[in-house]
Design a protein around this motif. Sequence first.
Motif, PDB file in Angstrom:
ATOM      1  N   ALA A 173      48.239  22.146-108.429  1.00 32.88           N
ATOM      2  CA  ALA A 173      48.410  23.340-107.455  1.00 32.88           C
ATOM      3  C   ALA A 173      47.201  24.382-107.346  1.00 32.88           C
ATOM      4  CB  ALA A 173      49.530  24.530-108.439  1.00 32.88           C
ATOM      5  N   VAL A 174      45.988  24.105-108.111  1.00 33.98           N
ATOM      6  CA  VAL A 174      44.822  25.054-108.016  1.00 33.98           C
ATOM      7  C   VAL A 174      43.937  24.237-107.198  1.00 33.98           C
ATOM      8  CG1 VAL A 174      42.836  25.789-110.106  1.00 33.98           C
ATOM      9  CG2 VAL A 174      45.275  25.311-110.830  1.00 33.98           C
ATOM     10  N   LEU A 175      43.720  23.161-107.579  1.00 36.54           N
ATOM     11  CA  LEU A 175      42.546  22.618-105.920  1.00 36.54           C
ATOM     12  C   LEU A 175      43.369  22.926-105.440  1.00 36.54           C
ATOM     13  CD1 LEU A 175      40.390  20.733-106.047  1.00 36.54           C
ATOM     14  CD2 LEU A 175      41.303  19.170-106.515  1.00 36.54           C
ATOM     15  N   PRO A 176      44.486  22.091-104.655  1.00 33.30           N
ATOM     16  CA  PRO A 176      45.067  23.070-103.472  1.00 33.30           C
ATOM     17  C   PRO A 176      44.795  24.195-102.663  1.00 33.30           C
ATOM     18  CG  PRO A 176      46.646  21.572-104.740  1.00 33.30           C
ATOM     19  CD  PRO A 176      45.634  21.716-105.426  1.00 33.30           C
ATOM     20  N   TRP A 177      45.158  25.392-103.443  1.00 25.84           N
ATOM     21  CA  TRP A 177      44.849  26.423-103.277  1.00 25.84           C
ATOM     22  C   TRP A 177      43.097  27.092-103.565  1.00 25.84           C
ATOM     23  CZ3 TRP A 177      42.320  31.266-104.479  1.00 25.84           C
ATOM     24  CH2 TRP A 177      42.755  32.197-104.224  1.00 25.84           C
ATOM     25  N   CYS A 178      42.438  26.575-103.960  1.00 16.04           N
ATOM     26  CA  CYS A 178      40.672  26.456-104.220  1.00 16.04           C
ATOM     27  C   CYS A 178      41.048  25.622-102.451  1.00 16.04           C
ATOM     28  CB  CYS A 178      40.894  25.776-104.559  1.00 16.04           C
ATOM     29  SG  CYS A 178      39.929  26.570-106.470  1.00 16.04           S
ATOM     30  N   GLU A 179      40.905  24.924-102.169  1.00 17.56           N
ATOM     31  CA  GLU A 179      40.772  24.074-100.138  1.00 17.56           C
ATOM     32  C   GLU A 179      41.186  25.394 -99.772  1.00 17.56           C
ATOM     33  OE1 GLU A 179      40.994  19.529-101.664  1.00 17.56           O
ATOM     34  OE2 GLU A 179      42.370  20.263-101.223  1.00 17.56           O
ATOM     35  N   LYS A 180      42.741  25.393-100.046  1.00 17.43           N
ATOM     36  CA  LYS A 180      42.860  26.704 -98.549  1.00 17.43           C
ATOM     37  C   LYS A 180      42.406  27.684 -99.026  1.00 17.43           C
ATOM     38  CE  LYS A 180      47.518  29.206 -97.682  1.00 17.43           C
ATOM     39  NZ  LYS A 180      48.297  29.812 -97.770  1.00 17.43           N
ATOM     40  N   HIS A 181      41.712  28.375 -99.702  1.00 17.83           N
ATOM     41  CA  HIS A 181      40.815  29.597 -99.672  1.00 17.83           C
ATOM     42  C   HIS A 181      39.701  29.446 -99.268  1.00 17.83           C
ATOM     43  CE1 HIS A 181      44.528  32.119 -99.996  1.00 17.83           C
ATOM     44  NE2 HIS A 181      45.140  30.725-100.495  1.00 17.83           N
ATOM     45  N   GLY A 182      38.745  28.631 -98.979  1.00 18.71           N
ATOM     46  CA  GLY A 182      37.509  27.931 -99.537  1.00 18.71           C
ATOM     47  C   GLY A 182      37.252  28.517-100.832  1.00 18.71           C
ATOM     48  N   VAL A 183      37.686  28.085-101.318  1.00 19.64           N
ATOM     49  CA  VAL A 183      36.829  28.499-103.136  1.00 19.64           C
ATOM     50  C   VAL A 183      36.730  27.014-103.974  1.00 19.64           C
ATOM     51  CG1 VAL A 183      37.055  29.721-105.698  1.00 19.64           C
ATOM     52  CG2 VAL A 183      38.386  30.580-103.239  1.00 19.64           C
ATOM     53  N   ALA A 184      35.309  27.424-104.624  1.00 14.60           N
ATOM     54  CA  ALA A 184      34.633  25.952-105.469  1.00 14.60           C
ATOM     55  C   ALA A 184      35.415  25.760-106.443  1.00 14.60           C
ATOM     56  CB  ALA A 184      32.642  26.075-105.018  1.00 14.60           C
ATOM     57  N   MET A 185      35.446  24.136-106.619  1.00 14.40           N
ATOM     58  CA  MET A 185      36.608  24.141-107.678  1.00 14.40           C
ATOM     59  C   MET A 185      35.380  23.833-108.798  1.00 14.40           C
ATOM     60  SD  MET A 185      38.407  22.227-110.288  1.00 14.40           S
ATOM     61  CE  MET A 185      37.964  20.740-109.458  1.00 14.40           C
ATOM     62  N   VAL A 186      35.190  24.722-110.146  1.00 18.61           N
ATOM     63  CA  VAL A 186      34.059  23.539-110.601  1.00 18.61           C
ATOM     64  C   VAL A 186      34.950  23.026-111.974  1.00 18.61           C
ATOM     65  CG1 VAL A 186      31.476  23.706-112.381  1.00 18.61           C
ATOM     66  CG2 VAL A 186      32.202  25.307-109.690  1.00 18.61           C
ATOM     67  N   GLY A 187      34.900  21.854-112.634  1.00 14.75           N
ATOM     68  CA  GLY A 187      35.786  21.084-113.645  1.00 14.75           C
ATOM     69  C   GLY A 187      34.516  21.474-114.630  1.00 14.75           C
TER      70      GLY A 187
END
Length: 279
Positions: A173-187
Motif C-alpha cells: 500500500a505504501v509504494l502505490p500511495w507514493c506513486e499515486k501522489h508523486g512522492v519518492a520512496m526511499v528504501g
Amino acid sequence: MYARSFGAMRVSVPVIGQGTWHIDSSDRTDAIRALRAGIDAGMTHIDTAEMYGDAEAIVAAAIADCREEVFLVSKVVPGNATRRGVARACEASLRRLRTDRLDSYLLHWPGQHPLEETIAGFEDLRRAGKILSWGVSNFDVEDLDRALAIAGPDRIACNQVLYHLNERAIEHAVLPWCEKHGVAMVGYSPFGSGDFPDPASAGGRVLAGIAQSHGTTPYAVALAFLTRLPGTFTIPKTGRPDRAIENAGAADLHLGAAEIALIDAHFPRGPRPRILPML
C-alpha cells in the motif's frame, strides 16, 4: 549513474545513494573514504540524521569540497518536532554538516507532537532557504494521508521506509500511495541489517546465478531489484570504499523480466502486515 525525478521536487537524484546509520562504528578515515568513493562513482544522494551519532560530522568531512554535487538529506527525531524544535534541530544539523542548507529534511518517524506543528516548522525552514524540501520516514498510508491533508499536494518530497528482499511490506500500500501522489520512496537497510540471503539458501543461489550472468555481485542484484519500480530509491551503507563502488555499479544493472520474476518467487512480499515494519 542512473537517476530519476525525486518526488515533488522534480530534481534528478541517483536511484542508489548512501546511508550513514552506524557508519560511525567504522574506522573514521575509511568511512570518509567510502563516502567519497561513492560520490566519485555517482552516488551523490547522501542520507543522515541527527540521531546517527557522529554520522553528520563524518558526512561533513566527506563533502567538504564537493557540497554542490551532493543531494544532502538529514532527519529530525519526533521528540524535537515541534515548530520551534524543528528549527533548532535543523540549525544543529547544519552546523554539524558544515553547510547552509539541506536538500531535504525528514521527520524520522511519526511522533506525539502534532503533525501540523512539524509541517509548519518544515515550511518555515523552506521559506528561509534552510531546506529545499521536506519529507517523512516510516510513514504508513494513514500517516501519509494525514500529512497530505495538512500540507496539500506537491509538498511531501519522499517517504523513507524499510525495504529489502526479505521485507517488502511497503509494496502492498505504501509504494502505490507514493506513486499515486508523486512522492519518492526511499528504501533504507536494503541489505537487511544482517538479514541478507545466505549464499547456500535457494534464494541466495538465485541471486548468485543472476549476478554471475551480469558479472556483478548478489548485493548489486538486490539493489537493482529494489529500485526496479518508478519513483524508488535506495540508500545502502558501507564503511568500505570498494563496497561503495560495487554498490554504485548496481544503478546501471538492468534486470530482465524473467530475472525479476525469479527473484520475486524466491523472496515473496507476503501478506500485508497490520503495522508497517521499521528499524
